[in-house]
Scaffold this motif. Structure first.
Motif, mmCIF file in Angstrom:
data_model
loop_
_atom_site.group_PDB
_atom_site.id
_atom_site.type_symbol
_atom_site.label_atom_id
_atom_site.label_comp_id
_atom_site.label_asym_id
_atom_site.label_seq_id
_atom_site.Cartn_x
_atom_site.Cartn_y
_atom_site.Cartn_z
ATOM 1 N N SER A 712 -33.108 10.281 14.453
ATOM 2 C CA SER A 712 -34.138 11.317 14.340
ATOM 3 C C SER A 712 -35.495 10.653 14.526
ATOM 4 C CB SER A 712 -34.086 12.012 12.978
ATOM 5 O OG SER A 712 -32.850 12.688 12.821
ATOM 6 N N THR A 734 -40.712 18.722 17.098
ATOM 7 C CA THR A 734 -39.841 19.895 17.032
ATOM 8 C C THR A 734 -39.204 20.104 18.392
ATOM 9 O OG1 THR A 734 -41.677 21.363 17.582
ATOM 10 C CG2 THR A 734 -41.204 21.010 15.240
ATOM 11 N N THR A 735 -38.092 20.826 18.424
ATOM 12 C CA THR A 735 -37.352 21.003 19.683
ATOM 13 C C THR A 735 -38.121 21.839 20.694
ATOM 14 O OG1 THR A 735 -36.228 22.887 18.675
ATOM 15 C CG2 THR A 735 -35.106 20.757 18.588
ATOM 16 N N TRP A 738 -40.108 19.156 22.716
ATOM 17 C CA TRP A 738 -39.417 18.021 23.319
ATOM 18 C C TRP A 738 -38.119 18.489 23.950
ATOM 19 C CZ3 TRP A 738 -41.750 13.306 23.473
ATOM 20 C CH2 TRP A 738 -42.864 13.145 22.641
ATOM 21 N N VAL A 746 -30.419 17.290 21.931
ATOM 22 C CA VAL A 746 -31.616 17.331 21.094
ATOM 23 C C VAL A 746 -31.512 18.554 20.204
ATOM 24 C CG1 VAL A 746 -34.123 17.481 21.058
ATOM 25 C CG2 VAL A 746 -32.985 16.187 22.857
ATOM 26 N N THR A 747 -31.548 18.337 18.929
ATOM 27 C CA THR A 747 -31.484 19.443 17.970
ATOM 28 C C THR A 747 -32.585 19.271 16.947
ATOM 29 O OG1 THR A 747 -29.896 18.223 16.625
ATOM 30 C CG2 THR A 747 -29.010 19.757 18.274
ATOM 31 N N ALA A 748 -32.899 20.382 16.254
ATOM 32 C CA ALA A 748 -33.954 20.356 15.236
ATOM 33 C C ALA A 748 -33.420 19.742 13.954
ATOM 34 C CB ALA A 748 -34.463 21.770 14.984
ATOM 35 N N VAL A 753 -36.921 15.407 15.208
ATOM 36 C CA VAL A 753 -36.011 15.843 16.265
ATOM 37 C C VAL A 753 -34.804 14.932 16.239
ATOM 38 C CG1 VAL A 753 -35.702 16.096 18.748
ATOM 39 C CG2 VAL A 753 -37.837 16.800 17.700
#
Length: 1010
Positions: A712, A734-735, A738, A746-748, A753
């Motif tokens: 992360s 934050t997603t 990015w 890529v996840t929150a 991130v």
């Protein structure tokens, strides 16, 4: 019989001299084609070699070898040394560490045969013993090296894990004994090395030259060796190219047949491309020259036919008396034919000599140097001369046929009887059918100029002239009758003589065909000039172009914009070496409307519209200012999947990808291995004090077996120096701000991130986390169909998605490919953005001191080009040289026609003078008699000029699209269709002036004084 023929020649020596002259002209015209072709072959070969970069003229064998393969490589080098008229240069290169104090900065220790003869020592001396090296002047200045400086140098190898060069061999003491400069960076000696070439990728990384004992004595397991064959004097002479091609084919076959050698050595030979261009040039020359030469030979035969037929008609009474005295038919034939055949035979060798010398002189003046007085027969010249002589004899005998077959009563008549109507129709039909067959063959063979296709212009001119000529007699008769009714005796007598004179129609055909040949020639030359000018504009892209050393795209764009902020006269342009996909031209489109020469082939959009479509959006980038960065991450080491053993390497490395806002090379603010756990890692970056745009964050996971790492990214901060606190660059990870590539997830996650980075399967593959504002694709202008994959290589060499906004047939400089905005391409770039070729295109408003201004911004001009220079280069290639033969043939054709006009008057002179004397005795005014002669020739000439011009236009409409202008087809340009008005009017005006001058001269020559 011989005595009689000799007496006849002596009595009519003026007519015999004319036939000799015509025979010489026919032979000269036949010889001119092969001689000119041979001259063009030599000149075009020289031009193709001159237009080939020195590196592409060099043959080399390259190998990465170990100590056990050196003897075999030396044997291969000896094979290359057998190339005729080439000199071989052996090179051995070893990467070394220890010269530069910076860690990981290597130098290339290089041995090269004969080095000291090609460098200038500016300090110290050149190499003499083992353990000695010489360094380049720029390297010595950068590292502070002077002669006498010692260093411990070690063999280095590249470590894929650390991505750095590491020491791999025992250090060896070396001494810098000299500082060098290359005498000539572009001389052939440097071959393919590219050490000092303008397009070399490492022009600032000068080699560290050493002797062979020094290189061999350095402890190393392998090195790179090259043997290059450098062309010497005469290596590319046109006569030697077949020999060289055969030798290279044999060398390639021998190298490929040896499996053991082929495993480590490779032949690099681009000369077949040169040979193919020369072969193609020769092929086009053999199409273009006969296209003009064959009609010229036919015209010479036609003049001889008119001359012999006219002379025979004037001797009809003589032939009748010979027949009345009982001479046998064979004797009559030799008495009639011997005069013409002997004259033709005498003129042939004179024509061969004159044709050879004159053609060589013209070639020497046009594109020399050509050995003018070298009488060695050109290929095909003797055969062409024999064919011309045989044809001249045949048409001469054909001209005698009618009078030899006529009865005595017809021969005694001053006005011969008209020929049979069926014969007239047959001649007309044959001319038309041949022209149609030639045109059909031309289309059937896809426009290849061969067989009857080479005769299309001449046959079309002949067919139109013959058909139009059939109207000459009735129109002249009507004109004469109306002139009598109106009391205009001069016009009436001239028109009636045209109607009654047997040779009037032949003269008309002769003049019309000559004008058609000249008109086709001027049209071909003018259209070819237009085509070369168009091609030159596409090749250069702008009025002038300046080449600068390979540099970073951002540096180039920033320097050019600093010189021309408004984009009024200078534009940054560059290309990269494409591995796979279409070539891409990178352009700073802000200056496109004012600098580039825009052509219809580039599409239906204006340059301003294209620039608007390709220009990057004006969004706010993520800007990093400071000398230190702090990246906060939360990382846990991956667990072993199933029963698989743990990965042998589990390093995770993060790198911030930055690009200076002021332009310049990209900055990689990298880290060492990221350890598991949440922490802040500082990434040093000294180049972003004035601000850098954050291009992305690169993550590389070195684990084997395809395992993935999860981390992360919490924050990114920067500070100017250690005395100041860090300030967040990105307020929140934050997603929606990015995104990553297709191979990463890529996840929150709370406070950051979450990124899943795939591990290496074969070798590590970077995963780049990009700001959301980074474009997903790049708009491009496509020259030709865009790639079906929808992808292309960007300015950093990575594949990017493209979005064509317009499509044309071609693009400036590269032909087919893609045009991409330089700034837009940099938005997506995450790697090195060095350009293989870097240029500055200049518009008409460029100031005289533009080079000085660029130099002040760090761009040193190393090459210059322009539309004019590009056109000059095209003018020296085979098709351009060959098409000029059309103009030469056209000029000779019109002169031949004028000679034929004068010849016919000379044949008719006695009869015309007798008629004029009789009319003067009956009260005809002298002025009227003079106008009679003028009107007997001038209307025929005027009608022939108009008819010939129409025939030339029709012939060009049929053949013009098939006339080749270039050796290659690198640019999909539509050739110009029609010439300018001057090119069409010029032959008509020139021919009309010449024929009018001849007619006026005949009026004075045939004037009867009281």
């Amino acid at each position: 019989m011989i005595a009689l023929v000799t007496l006849m020649l002596t009595a009519r020596r003026a007519q015999a001299a004319l036939v000799v002259l015509l025979s010489a002209l026919a032979t000269a015209a036949a010889v001119a084609g092969p001689v000119y072709t041979a001259a063009v072959d030599r000149a075009s070969a020289v031009a193709e070699v001159a237009n080939t970069p020195p590196a592409e003229r060099t043959v080399s064998i390259q190998a990465g070898i170990d100590s056990t393969q050196r003897d075999r490589f030396d044997a291969v080098a000896n094979d290359l040394a057998e190339l005729p008229r080439f000199d071989t240069v052996l090179t051995a290169v070893v990467p070394v560490l220890g010269l530069d104090s910076e860690p990981g900065e290597i130098a290339w220790m290089t041995f090269r045969d004969g080095l000291c003869d090609h460098v200038r020592i500016v300090a110290g001396r050149c190499l003499m013993a083992a353990g000695e090296v010489v360094v380049g002047e720029a390297t010595a200045h950068r590292l502070g090296l002077t002669p006498g400086r010692s260093a411990m140098l070690s063999w280095a190898r590249y470590d894929n894990i650390s991505r750095t060069w590491v020491i791999a061999g025992r250090p060896a003491p070396t001494t810098v004994v000299g500082v060098y400069q290359p005498v000539d960076r572009a001389e052939p000696y440097w071959g393919r090395s590219g050490y000092f070439a303008p397009t070399a990728p490492d022009t600032t990384a000068e080699p560290l030259f050493a002797g062979r004992p020094t290189v061999d004595g350095l402890e190393h397991d392998s090195d790179n060796r090259t043997v290059e064959a450098i062309p010497g004097p005469g290596a590319f002479d046109a006569d030697h190219l077949p020999e060289l091609s055969a030798a290279l084919d044999e060398l390639s076959e021998d190298l490929g047949s040896n499996d053991e050698t082929a495993r480590f050595a490779s032949l690099i030979d681009e000369l077949p491309n040169l040979f193919e261009r020369v072969r193609r040039s020769d092929q086009l020359t053999r199409e273009l020259v006969p296209l003009a030469g064959l009609p010229l030979i036919g015209l010479c035969w036609l003049v001889i036919f008119v001359a012999v037929a006219g002379a025979t008609a004037a001797r009809r009474h003589e032939q009748a008396l010979i027949a009345l005295r009982g001479a046998p038919r064979v004797g009559r034939f030799w008495l009639a034919a011997g005069e013409s055949v002997i004259a033709i035979a005498v003129g042939a060798p004179l024509g061969y000599l004159a044709g050879t010398l004159a053609t060589r002189a013209v070639a020497n003046a046009r594109f020399g140097p050509i050995p003018v007085f070298d009488l060695t027969p050109a290929p095909g010249a003797v055969s062409a001369a024999l064919i011309a002589v045989a044809g001249a004899v045949l048409v001469g005998l054909l001209a005698l046929r009618r009078d030899l077959a006529s009865p005595v009563v017809d021969l005694l008549r001053r006005v011969p009887p008209r020929g049979a109507a069926w014969r007239t129709i047959a001649i007309d039909a044959a001319a038309v059918v041949l022209a149609v067959l030639a045109a059909v063959q031309l289309r059937a063979f896809d426009g290849q100029l061969l067989g009857l296709g080479l005769l299309v212009p001449g046959l079309i001119g002949l067919a139109i002239a013959v058909l139009t000529g059939r109207l000459l007699v009735p129109l002249a008769a009507r004109l004469g009758r109306r002139a009598v009714q109106r009391g205009r005796l001069g016009l009436a007598l001239g028109a009636l003589q045209v109607a009654r004179r047997p040779g009037s129609q032949r003269l008309f055909v002769l003049l019309a065909v000559a004008v058609a040949v000249l008109g086709f020639a001027t049209t071909a030359v003018d259209v070819a000039d237009q085509a070369r000018a168009d091609r030159a504009a596409v090749q250069t892209g702008a009025i002038r172009t300046l080449t600068v050393p390979p540099t970073d795209s951002g540096t180039l764009r920033a320097a050019v914009r600093a010189v021309d902020p408004d984009g009024r006269f200078a534009m940054a342009v560059g290309t990269r070496q494409v591995v796979d996909g279409p070539p891409v031209l990178f352009v700073d489109t802000a200056a496109l409307p004012d600098v580039a020469i825009w052509r219809p082939e580039y599409g239906d959009r204006s340059p301003a519209e294209v620039a608007d479509e390709l220009r990057p959006p004006a969004d706010e980038p993520i800007v990093v200012k400071g000398s230190e960065l702090a990246l906060t991450v939360d990382y846990a080491a991956p667990a072993t999947v199933g029963s698989a053993p743990p990965a042998t390497r589990t390093e995770l490395r993060l790198t911030a990808l930055l690009r200076p806002l002021t332009g310049g090379a990209p900055v990689r603010a990298g880290s060492a291995e990221i350890e598991p756990g949440r922490h802040t890692w500082e990434l040093a970056s000294q180049a972003c004090v004035d601000g850098c745009r954050l291009a992305g964050i690169e993550a590389v996971y070195e684990a084997a077996g395809g395992e993935a790492a999860e981390l992360s990214i919490v924050s990114l901060a920067a500070r100017a120096d250690r005395s100041q606190p860090f300030t967040d660059v990105v307020p929140a990870f934050t997603t929606d701000k990015w995104r990553a590539g297709d191979d990463a997830k890529v996840t929150a996650e709370d406070g950051g991130v979450h990124v899943v980075v795939p591990g290496a399967v074969i070798q590590p593959r970077p995963t780049v986390l990009l700001p959301a504002g980074t474009p997903a694709d790049v708009p491009v202008l496509s020259g030709g169909p865009p790639p079906k994959s929808g992808e292309a290589e960007g300015v950093d060499g990575n594949v990017v998605a493209i979005r064509p906004v317009a499509q044309g047939r071609a693009l400036p400089r590269i032909g087919t490919g893609l045009l991409m905005d330089l700034g837009y391409a940099e938005r997506l770039a995450t790697g090195n953005t060095d350009l293989a070729t870097a240029e500055v295109w200049l518009g008409s408003a460029a100031p005289p001191d533009i080079e000085q201004r660029l130099a002040e911004r760090g761009l040193v001009v190393i090459g210059r080009d322009s539309m004019t220079a590009a056109a000059d280069r095209l003018d020296g290639r085979g098709p351009a040289l060959a098409v000029w033969f059309h103009l030469l043939a056209g000029g000779v054709a019109v002169l031949l026609a004028a000679c034929g006009m004068w010849l016919m008057a000379a044949v008719d002179r006695r009869r015309v003078l007798d008629d004029m004397v009789a009319l003067r005795r009956q009260g005809l005014a002298a002025r009227t008699g003079g106008s009679w002669v003028l009107w007997a020739y001038l209307p025929v000439a005027v009608a022939a000029v108009v008819t010939g011009l129409v025939a030339a236009v029709i012939a060009w409409a049929v053949v013009g699209r098939y006339v080749p202008y270039f050796v290659d087809d690198d640019f999909a340009l539509a050739a110009p269709t029609w010439p300018g008005p001057i090119a069409i009017a010029l032959p008509a005006v020139a021919a009309a002036l010449l024929f009018t001058t001849v007619a006026v001269g005949l009026r004075r020559a045939l004037r009867v004084r009281d």
